[in-house]
Design a protein around this motif. Sequence first.
Motif, PDB file in Angstrom:
ATOM      1  N   HIS A 122       1.010  -1.365  -0.031  1.00 47.12           N
ATOM      2  CA  HIS A 122      -0.033   0.124  -0.090  1.00 47.12           C
ATOM      3  C   HIS A 122       0.407   1.317   0.559  1.00 47.12           C
ATOM      4  CE1 HIS A 122      -3.731  -2.564   1.456  1.00 47.12           C
ATOM      5  NE2 HIS A 122      -2.938  -3.093   2.196  1.00 47.12           N
ATOM      6  N   ALA A 123       0.177   2.131  -0.283  1.00 48.08           N
ATOM      7  CA  ALA A 123       0.937   3.768  -0.975  1.00 48.08           C
ATOM      8  C   ALA A 123       0.003   4.256  -0.482  1.00 48.08           C
ATOM      9  CB  ALA A 123       1.988   3.322  -1.854  1.00 48.08           C
ATOM     10  N   ALA A 124       0.701   5.794   0.058  1.00 46.28           N
ATOM     11  CA  ALA A 124      -0.018   7.161   0.079  1.00 46.28           C
ATOM     12  C   ALA A 124       0.863   8.323   1.065  1.00 46.28           C
ATOM     13  CB  ALA A 124      -0.836   6.709   1.852  1.00 46.28           C
ATOM     14  N   LEU A 125       0.523   8.940   0.263  1.00 50.30           N
ATOM     15  CA  LEU A 125       1.441  10.777  -0.133  1.00 50.30           C
ATOM     16  C   LEU A 125       0.163  11.388   1.475  1.00 50.30           C
ATOM     17  CD1 LEU A 125       1.511  11.908  -3.724  1.00 50.30           C
ATOM     18  CD2 LEU A 125       3.390  11.000  -1.831  1.00 50.30           C
ATOM     19  N   ILE A 126       0.812  12.166   2.269  1.00 52.31           N
ATOM     20  CA  ILE A 126       0.711  12.269   3.212  1.00 52.31           C
ATOM     21  C   ILE A 126       1.237  14.175   3.255  1.00 52.31           C
ATOM     22  CG2 ILE A 126      -0.244  13.197   5.859  1.00 52.31           C
ATOM     23  CD1 ILE A 126       0.813   9.905   6.102  1.00 52.31           C
ATOM     24  N   LYS A 127       0.458  14.778   3.463  1.00 55.22           N
ATOM     25  CA  LYS A 127       0.304  16.537   3.110  1.00 55.22           C
ATOM     26  C   LYS A 127       0.963  16.779   4.757  1.00 55.22           C
ATOM     27  CE  LYS A 127      -1.310  20.729   1.053  1.00 55.22           C
ATOM     28  NZ  LYS A 127      -1.937  21.312  -0.457  1.00 55.22           N
ATOM     29  N   LEU A 128       2.402  17.672   4.464  1.00 58.01           N
ATOM     30  CA  LEU A 128       2.659  17.702   5.920  1.00 58.01           C
ATOM     31  C   LEU A 128       1.703  19.132   6.570  1.00 58.01           C
ATOM     32  CD1 LEU A 128       6.787  17.584   5.063  1.00 58.01           C
ATOM     33  CD2 LEU A 128       5.434  16.209   6.648  1.00 58.01           C
ATOM     34  N   ASN A 134      -3.576   3.934  -2.042  1.00 53.17           N
ATOM     35  CA  ASN A 134      -4.515   3.048  -2.935  1.00 53.17           C
ATOM     36  C   ASN A 134      -4.767   1.760  -1.822  1.00 53.17           C
ATOM     37  OD1 ASN A 134      -1.630   2.122  -2.170  1.00 53.17           O
ATOM     38  ND2 ASN A 134      -1.959   0.476  -3.850  1.00 53.17           N
ATOM     39  N   LYS A 135      -5.634   1.011  -2.699  1.00 50.21           N
ATOM     40  CA  LYS A 135      -5.938  -0.091  -2.031  1.00 50.21           C
ATOM     41  C   LYS A 135      -6.927   0.343  -0.610  1.00 50.21           C
ATOM     42  CE  LYS A 135      -4.356  -3.620  -4.216  1.00 50.21           C
ATOM     43  NZ  LYS A 135      -2.602  -4.905  -3.897  1.00 50.21           N
ATOM     44  N   VAL A 136      -6.558  -0.759   0.708  1.00 55.23           N
ATOM     45  CA  VAL A 136      -7.748   0.243   1.903  1.00 55.23           C
ATOM     46  C   VAL A 136      -6.554   0.977   2.885  1.00 55.23           C
ATOM     47  CG1 VAL A 136      -8.320  -2.235   1.565  1.00 55.23           C
ATOM     48  CG2 VAL A 136      -6.564  -2.425   3.125  1.00 55.23           C
ATOM     49  N   LEU A 137      -5.397   0.892   2.417  1.00 54.50           N
ATOM     50  CA  LEU A 137      -4.465   2.335   3.145  1.00 54.50           C
ATOM     51  C   LEU A 137      -4.975   3.747   3.928  1.00 54.50           C
ATOM     52  CD1 LEU A 137      -2.279   2.275   4.933  1.00 54.50           C
ATOM     53  CD2 LEU A 137      -1.131   3.594   3.119  1.00 54.50           C
ATOM     54  N   PRO A 138      -5.851   4.136   3.212  1.00 47.56           N
ATOM     55  CA  PRO A 138      -5.990   5.887   2.688  1.00 47.56           C
ATOM     56  C   PRO A 138      -7.011   5.561   4.263  1.00 47.56           C
ATOM     57  CG  PRO A 138      -7.339   4.506   1.132  1.00 47.56           C
ATOM     58  CD  PRO A 138      -6.621   3.446   2.178  1.00 47.56           C
ATOM     59  N   CYS A 139      -8.024   4.940   5.057  1.00 45.15           N
ATOM     60  CA  CYS A 139      -8.516   5.079   6.028  1.00 45.15           C
ATOM     61  C   CYS A 139      -7.776   4.871   7.326  1.00 45.15           C
ATOM     62  CB  CYS A 139      -9.874   4.160   6.061  1.00 45.15           C
ATOM     63  SG  CYS A 139      -9.380   2.273   6.504  1.00 45.15           S
ATOM     64  N   MET A 140      -7.011   3.973   6.960  1.00 42.32           N
ATOM     65  CA  MET A 140      -5.951   4.271   8.555  1.00 42.32           C
ATOM     66  C   MET A 140      -4.802   5.585   8.120  1.00 42.32           C
ATOM     67  SD  MET A 140      -5.142   2.694  11.376  1.00 42.32           S
ATOM     68  CE  MET A 140      -5.827   1.030  10.270  1.00 42.32           C
ATOM     69  N   ASP A 171      10.128  18.104   1.378  1.00 42.91           N
ATOM     70  CA  ASP A 171       9.761  19.423   2.045  1.00 42.91           C
ATOM     71  C   ASP A 171       8.362  19.518   2.480  1.00 42.91           C
ATOM     72  OD1 ASP A 171      12.555  19.962   1.109  1.00 42.91           O
ATOM     73  OD2 ASP A 171      11.731  21.276  -0.136  1.00 42.91           O
ATOM     74  N   THR A 172       7.118  19.111   1.695  1.00 43.84           N
ATOM     75  CA  THR A 172       5.861  19.184   1.330  1.00 43.84           C
ATOM     76  C   THR A 172       5.143  18.105   2.734  1.00 43.84           C
ATOM     77  OG1 THR A 172       6.201  18.811  -1.181  1.00 43.84           O
ATOM     78  CG2 THR A 172       5.609  21.424  -0.203  1.00 43.84           C
ATOM     79  N   TYR A 173       5.977  16.917   2.024  1.00 38.63           N
ATOM     80  CA  TYR A 173       4.468  15.423   2.264  1.00 38.63           C
ATOM     81  C   TYR A 173       5.439  14.640   2.720  1.00 38.63           C
ATOM     82  CZ  TYR A 173       5.676  13.552  -1.890  1.00 38.63           C
ATOM     83  OH  TYR A 173       6.668  12.485  -2.934  1.00 38.63           O
ATOM     84  N   ILE A 174       4.451  13.162   2.741  1.00 42.72           N
ATOM     85  CA  ILE A 174       5.434  12.648   3.555  1.00 42.72           C
ATOM     86  C   ILE A 174       4.876  11.020   2.706  1.00 42.72           C
ATOM     87  CG2 ILE A 174       5.765  10.626   5.543  1.00 42.72           C
ATOM     88  CD1 ILE A 174       5.228  12.856   7.709  1.00 42.72           C
TER      89      ILE A 174
END
Length: 138
Positions: free
Chosen positions: A20-26, A35-41, A97-100
């Motif tokens: 799973h992968a995601a971008l978190i805005k700092l 993607n997939k089921v990671l978003p809610c977590m 600089d802007t996200y994780i």
Amino acid sequence: MSKAQNLLKECLIITKHVEHAALIKLKDGSVLFSNKVLPCMVTQQAHLFIHAFYKNLLQVRREGLYFKDKHFTCVRADDNSIYAKWVNQGLVAAKTDTYILLATYSQGMYPSVCVEAVEKLGNQAPHFHVCFPSYSWR
């Protein structure tokens, strides 16, 4: 599927060593793409990662962190990345600089391939504004 979701898929998921992968805005902790089921977590725990990088890195090194209701042991934590594992699963977080950029891997996947893919994509972050002009990457 959005361009960003395609980017995550083409750079990370396609390796078959990122589950799973995601971008978190700092700036606000919002999850930009995932993607997939990671978003809610990730949405619920986005501030955990922001806090870990900015205020809690030493504690993460010593005690690990809780993610997806599991206690992950820290393998590495520095100003730009956190690697953690739980049994045969793990996570890799790379700060720009802007996200994780957050990726997880599971049994049968090689952590080293996950790390390499995440770090490589994280190093390309300054060029994302060309693909996604509507988002403020800086």
